[in-house]
Scaffold this motif. Structure first.
Motif, PDB file in Angstrom:
ATOM      1  N   ILE A 167      38.376 -16.105  50.865  1.00  0.00           N
ATOM      2  CA  ILE A 167      39.709 -16.269  50.301  1.00  0.00           C
ATOM      3  C   ILE A 167      39.526 -16.829  48.894  1.00  0.00           C
ATOM      4  N   PRO A 168      40.035 -16.143  47.866  1.00  0.00           N
ATOM      5  CA  PRO A 168      39.917 -16.696  46.510  1.00  0.00           C
ATOM      6  C   PRO A 168      40.506 -18.113  46.450  1.00  0.00           C
ATOM      7  N   GLY A 169      39.723 -19.037  45.919  1.00  0.00           N
ATOM      8  CA  GLY A 169      40.143 -20.438  45.843  1.00  0.00           C
ATOM      9  C   GLY A 169      39.615 -21.300  46.971  1.00  0.00           C
ATOM     10  N   ASP A 170      39.227 -20.684  48.081  1.00  0.00           N
ATOM     11  CA  ASP A 170      38.683 -21.435  49.220  1.00  0.00           C
ATOM     12  C   ASP A 170      37.178 -21.578  49.037  1.00  0.00           C
ATOM     13  N   ASN A 218      35.097 -23.976  49.829  1.00  0.00           N
ATOM     14  CA  ASN A 218      34.280 -24.596  50.876  1.00  0.00           C
ATOM     15  C   ASN A 218      34.293 -23.789  52.170  1.00  0.00           C
ATOM     16  N   GLY A 219      35.038 -22.678  52.207  1.00  0.00           N
ATOM     17  CA  GLY A 219      35.000 -21.776  53.345  1.00  0.00           C
ATOM     18  C   GLY A 219      35.673 -22.282  54.602  1.00  0.00           C
ATOM     19  N   ASP A 220      36.635 -23.216  54.471  1.00  0.00           N
ATOM     20  CA  ASP A 220      37.308 -23.739  55.658  1.00  0.00           C
ATOM     21  C   ASP A 220      38.554 -22.942  56.041  1.00  0.00           C
ATOM     22  N   GLY A 221      38.838 -21.868  55.291  1.00  0.00           N
ATOM     23  CA  GLY A 221      39.945 -21.003  55.638  1.00  0.00           C
ATOM     24  C   GLY A 221      41.268 -21.323  54.967  1.00  0.00           C
ATOM     25  N   ILE A 222      41.310 -22.398  54.169  1.00  0.00           N
ATOM     26  CA  ILE A 222      42.526 -22.749  53.447  1.00  0.00           C
ATOM     27  C   ILE A 222      42.196 -23.132  52.010  1.00  0.00           C
ATOM     28  N   VAL A 223      43.141 -22.925  51.126  1.00  0.00           N
ATOM     29  CA  VAL A 223      42.987 -23.343  49.734  1.00  0.00           C
ATOM     30  C   VAL A 223      43.690 -24.686  49.615  1.00  0.00           C
ATOM     31  N   SER A 224      42.919 -25.729  49.301  1.00  0.00           N
ATOM     32  CA  SER A 224      43.474 -27.079  49.310  1.00  0.00           C
ATOM     33  C   SER A 224      42.918 -27.914  48.167  1.00  0.00           C
ATOM     34  N   GLY A 225      43.339 -29.152  48.125  1.00  0.00           N
ATOM     35  CA  GLY A 225      42.840 -30.097  47.132  1.00  0.00           C
ATOM     36  C   GLY A 225      41.343 -30.320  47.236  1.00  0.00           C
ATOM     37  N   LYS A 226      40.795 -30.147  48.421  1.00  0.00           N
ATOM     38  CA  LYS A 226      39.341 -30.278  48.597  1.00  0.00           C
ATOM     39  C   LYS A 226      38.617 -29.249  47.727  1.00  0.00           C
ATOM     40  N   ASP A 227      39.172 -28.047  47.679  1.00  0.00           N
ATOM     41  CA  ASP A 227      38.559 -26.988  46.875  1.00  0.00           C
ATOM     42  C   ASP A 227      38.621 -27.330  45.392  1.00  0.00           C
ATOM     43  N   VAL A 228      39.748 -27.883  44.954  1.00  0.00           N
ATOM     44  CA  VAL A 228      39.892 -28.309  43.553  1.00  0.00           C
ATOM     45  C   VAL A 228      38.849 -29.373  43.221  1.00  0.00           C
ATOM     46  N   THR A 229      38.711 -30.346  44.098  1.00  0.00           N
ATOM     47  CA  THR A 229      37.733 -31.416  43.881  1.00  0.00           C
ATOM     48  C   THR A 229      36.318 -30.864  43.789  1.00  0.00           C
ATOM     49  N   LEU A 230      35.988 -29.928  44.662  1.00  0.00           N
ATOM     50  CA  LEU A 230      34.643 -29.349  44.628  1.00  0.00           C
ATOM     51  C   LEU A 230      34.390 -28.573  43.336  1.00  0.00           C
ATOM     52  N   ILE A 231      35.384 -27.831  42.862  1.00  0.00           N
ATOM     53  CA  ILE A 231      35.212 -27.110  41.596  1.00  0.00           C
ATOM     54  C   ILE A 231      35.039 -28.097  40.450  1.00  0.00           C
ATOM     55  N   ARG A 232      35.817 -29.156  40.432  1.00  0.00           N
ATOM     56  CA  ARG A 232      35.680 -30.162  39.370  1.00  0.00           C
ATOM     57  C   ARG A 232      34.305 -30.807  39.399  1.00  0.00           C
ATOM     58  N   ARG A 233      33.807 -31.111  40.582  1.00  0.00           N
ATOM     59  CA  ARG A 233      32.465 -31.693  40.700  1.00  0.00           C
ATOM     60  C   ARG A 233      31.402 -30.689  40.248  1.00  0.00           C
ATOM     61  N   TYR A 234      31.574 -29.443  40.627  1.00  0.00           N
ATOM     62  CA  TYR A 234      30.646 -28.385  40.212  1.00  0.00           C
ATOM     63  C   TYR A 234      30.606 -28.297  38.693  1.00  0.00           C
ATOM     64  N   ASN A 235      31.774 -28.305  38.059  1.00  0.00           N
ATOM     65  CA  ASN A 235      31.841 -28.221  36.602  1.00  0.00           C
ATOM     66  C   ASN A 235      31.284 -29.457  35.912  1.00  0.00           C
ATOM     67  N   ALA A 289      34.400 -17.277  45.215  1.00  0.00           N
ATOM     68  CA  ALA A 289      35.743 -17.763  45.548  1.00  0.00           C
ATOM     69  C   ALA A 289      36.258 -18.735  44.492  1.00  0.00           C
ATOM     70  N   ALA A 290      35.362 -19.435  43.811  1.00  0.00           N
ATOM     71  CA  ALA A 290      35.768 -20.416  42.801  1.00  0.00           C
ATOM     72  C   ALA A 290      36.298 -19.764  41.534  1.00  0.00           C
ATOM     73  N   ASP A 291      35.825 -18.574  41.221  1.00  0.00           N
ATOM     74  CA  ASP A 291      36.275 -17.861  40.016  1.00  0.00           C
ATOM     75  C   ASP A 291      37.536 -17.076  40.359  1.00  0.00           C
ATOM     76  N   VAL A 292      38.648 -17.773  40.551  1.00  0.00           N
ATOM     77  CA  VAL A 292      39.859 -17.147  41.075  1.00  0.00           C
ATOM     78  C   VAL A 292      40.494 -16.153  40.109  1.00  0.00           C
ATOM     79  N   ASN A 293      40.274 -16.292  38.818  1.00  0.00           N
ATOM     80  CA  ASN A 293      40.845 -15.324  37.870  1.00  0.00           C
ATOM     81  C   ASN A 293      39.851 -14.222  37.504  1.00  0.00           C
ATOM     82  N   ILE A 315      44.663 -22.618  41.053  1.00  0.00           N
ATOM     83  CA  ILE A 315      44.714 -23.116  42.434  1.00  0.00           C
ATOM     84  C   ILE A 315      45.832 -24.140  42.575  1.00  0.00           C
ATOM     85  N   ARG A 316      45.951 -25.050  41.626  1.00  0.00           N
ATOM     86  CA  ARG A 316      47.023 -26.062  41.666  1.00  0.00           C
ATOM     87  C   ARG A 316      48.402 -25.406  41.635  1.00  0.00           C
ATOM     88  N   ARG A 317      48.566 -24.407  40.801  1.00  0.00           N
ATOM     89  CA  ARG A 317      49.846 -23.701  40.730  1.00  0.00           C
ATOM     90  C   ARG A 317      50.141 -22.982  42.048  1.00  0.00           C
TER      91      ARG A 317
END
Length: 82
Positions: free
Chosen positions: A22-25, A27-44, A55-59, A72-74
């Protein structure tokens, strides 16, 4: 009662991409959530985290950055984003 209609299919040369995430998911838990945002920020930030980079490259611009986080936030806020 369901009625099944026939459809006409025309084959043309090209390609089809099938994704298993799922684009934006990230961590692969099946939902797009704040956890995914946090992981992308940490990755960056250069922190060693395990994410699905596809999945992180949503655009789909080839870069994982703040634009992806914003989309993802929007999405989470109910905006009509694609």
């Amino acid at each position: 009662m369901r009625i099944l209609n026939s459809i006409v299919v025309t084959m043309v040369s090209g390609s089809l991409n099938v994704i298993d995430y799922i684009p934006g998911d990230v961590n692969g838990d099946g939902i797009v959530s704040g956890k995914d945002v946090t992981l992308i920020r940490r990755y960056n930030a250069g922190i060693d985290v395990e994410i699905n980079t596809l999945a992180a490259d949503v655009n789909s611009d080839g870069v994982i950055n703040g634009k992806d986080v914003t989309l993802i936030r929007r999405y989470q806020a109910g905006w009509n984003v694609k």
